[in-house]
Design an enzyme around this catalytic site. Structure first.
Site, PDB file in Angstrom:
ATOM      1  CG  HIS A  45      -9.435   5.828  -2.508  1.00  0.00           C
ATOM      2  ND1 HIS A  45      -8.062   5.876  -2.531  1.00  0.00           N
ATOM      3  CD2 HIS A  45      -9.740   4.614  -1.866  1.00  0.00           C
ATOM      4  CE1 HIS A  45      -7.504   4.618  -2.215  1.00  0.00           C
ATOM      5  NE2 HIS A  45      -8.392   4.081  -1.571  1.00  0.00           N
TER       6      HIS A  45
ATOM      7  CG  ASP B 259      -6.584   9.476  -3.204  1.00  0.00           C
ATOM      8  OD1 ASP B 259      -5.964  10.046  -2.625  1.00  0.00           O
ATOM      9  OD2 ASP B 259      -7.207   8.080  -3.251  1.00  0.00           O
TER      10      ASP B 259
ATOM     11  CG  HIS C 154      -2.131   0.458   1.089  1.00  0.00           C
ATOM     12  ND1 HIS C 154      -2.593   1.736   1.668  1.00  0.00           N
ATOM     13  CD2 HIS C 154      -3.305   0.228   0.049  1.00  0.00           C
ATOM     14  CE1 HIS C 154      -3.796   1.978   1.067  1.00  0.00           C
ATOM     15  NE2 HIS C 154      -4.382   1.172   0.150  1.00  0.00           N
TER      16      HIS C 154
ATOM     17  CD  GLU D 272      -1.121   1.442   4.524  1.00  0.00           C
ATOM     18  OE1 GLU D 272      -0.933   2.597   3.823  1.00  0.00           O
ATOM     19  OE2 GLU D 272      -2.019   0.946   4.530  1.00  0.00           O
TER      20      GLU D 272
END
Length: 449
Positions: A355, A165, A134, A383
């Site tokens: 998102h 986003d 991710h 992440e």
């Protein structure tokens, strides 16, 4: 010294890269993001490193591959690497028939061009449900294009719909170098990472040992850069990475950032399912008088939402599960909502989806991240984030413009009673959620979805 001041000092002690504020640009919509990405690819001279959860076999995904291969044919020494999640690339969409996934597209392109491109699959765990790649950030020469978006039709607004986003372009060689070095030295160098375009890919079970080694390295990995002095004409940039439940550097800094808020805290998340540590810091912020704004997509703007008029799928129950979480949170904090100390904004724009993720604190800090601020991001997925330190508020107008643009399609919730409750859900959703509660599976689902 109060706790917020102590935590602010911890944030200010983080290593930083000096950055000119005029070299950070905020793009405000998905179409602009698509156009800018294609432009930067066409102009690239030395390197293009794209990292995303997936690059889809659809019109937008193929347009990105077209641009990459065209750039490679014109300049064969151009260093191009595309990294996507290993598991996601080798399956179809949720609910679709079994297929070779996007890997078939990558192989087709490789077979039709003289100069190949490395499209690499990164397996964070042996199974997708227990962890995915991710990581975010596209490095093109000395530019970092940072967004939580993956690469497909809806994220890139290829047609009528878009998945909203955040999109930022940062021109900074030191930042680009450290992110590119992490990709090359930590991911590409691993034996677990393999080319998805090759006709005979290894099976995941063969890579089990290499995946375990990669995950162990990722637990302690970090971005390597020399900390720089930040004067009154610069902002600071701190790139961060994290993986796993324990000793996760990124998680720690996110909690510290929230805990440093004195006056104002703004949080965006697509799925209202905060980890306990984040929820605890939000409660503490409210108790010390911080004005907290939470911006979240309406359940109908969730990417898993399916209208009641269409065939029901189990996965479509997720947006309702998140809404129940939100309603419970709002009910417990009704007093803060009533006095406008807690502002919950639900985003909805036609049939588009939401998102966004990110944090703003006291108009002096901004977190760019792909982290969904949920238990899955906290424990399972790889992440990263870039924390922007803006002590002198050099980017205040640009930050506010982005926030205003996000809020333009939101509704402010005046009471928890405005949020739909279980009794009003479609019958099949009610049945599913009651069954989940009966077997006490809701906690488990919140941890992995």
């Amino acid at each position: 010294m109060d706790s917020a001041t102590a935590n602010k000092q911890l944030i200010d002690q983080l290593p930083r890269i000096a950055h000119r504020p005029d070299q950070l640009e905020t793009l405000l919509d998905a179409a602009s993001f698509r156009e800018r990405l294609l432009h930067e690819i066409a102009q690239a001279k030395h390197r293009i490193y794209l990292v995303a959860l997936y690059l889809q076999d659809d019109e937008a995904g193929r347009s990105i591959l077209d641009a990459l291969y065209e750039a490679k044919q014109k300049n064969p020494v151009l260093d191009i690497k595309v990294l996507v999640d290993w598991h996601r690339a080798q399956r179809g969409l949720i609910g679709a028939d079994k297929s070779d996934g996007n890997a078939a597209l990558y192989r087709h392109y490789a077979e039709n061009y003289t100069h190949k491109i490395d499209v690499l699959g990164v397996p964070v765990r042996n199974r997708e449900v227990f962890g995915v790649l991710h990581l975010k950030g596209f490095v093109i020469d000395d530019n970092v294009i940072y967004s939580g978006a993956s690469l497909n039709d809806v994220y890139l607004a290829q047609h009528d719909r878009y998945r909203y986003d955040r999109y930022h372009v940062i021109k900074n060689k030191a930042l680009a170098d450290c992110m590119a070095n992490f990709i090359g030295n930590t991911l590409v160098a691993s034996d677990a990472v393999n080319c998805l375009a090759q006709p005979n890919r290894p099976e995941t079970k063969v890579l089990k040992s290499a995946i375990r080694d990669l995950r162990a390295r990722l637990h302690s990995a970090s971005y390597s850069f020399i900390s720089q002095h930040i004067n009154e004409e610069h902002v600071g940039l701190t790139p961060m990475v994290g993986l796993g439940k324990r000793k996760n550097y990124l998680n720690t800094q996110i909690c510290t950032l929230i805990a440093s808020a004195h006056e104002e805290l703004i949080i965006c998340t697509p799925y209202f399912n905060p980890p306990r540590s984040v929820m605890r810091e939000i409660r503490r912020a409210l108790s010390r008088g911080v004005v907290v704004t939470i911006i979240i997509g309406d359940k109908t703007a969730n990417d898993f939402y399916i209208p009641p008029s269409e065939p029901f799928k189990t996965i479509s129950g997720l947006p309702y599960l998140y809404e129940i979480n939100l309603r419970n949170f709002a009910r417990k904090n009704e007093a803060a909502i009533a006095k406008r100390q807690l502002r919950i904004n639900l985003w909805k724009h036609d049939d588009n989806s939401f998102h966004l993720k990110g944090i703003w604190v006291d108009r002096s800090y901004m977190l760019l991240t792909g982290n969904n601020l949920n238990p899955r991001a906290w424990k399972l997925d790889l992440e990263n984030a870039i924390l922007v330190h803006d002590r002198h508020r050099l980017l205040e107008a640009q930050m506010q413009n982005e926030i205003d643009t996000i809020l333009a399609h939101t509704q402010l919730i005046g009471s928890y009673k405005q949020i739909e409750k279980l009794e009003h859900y479609p019958p099949q959703v009610r049945k599913l959620l009651k069954r989940i509660r009966r077997v006490r599976a809701d906690h488990l689902l919140n941890q992995i979805l």
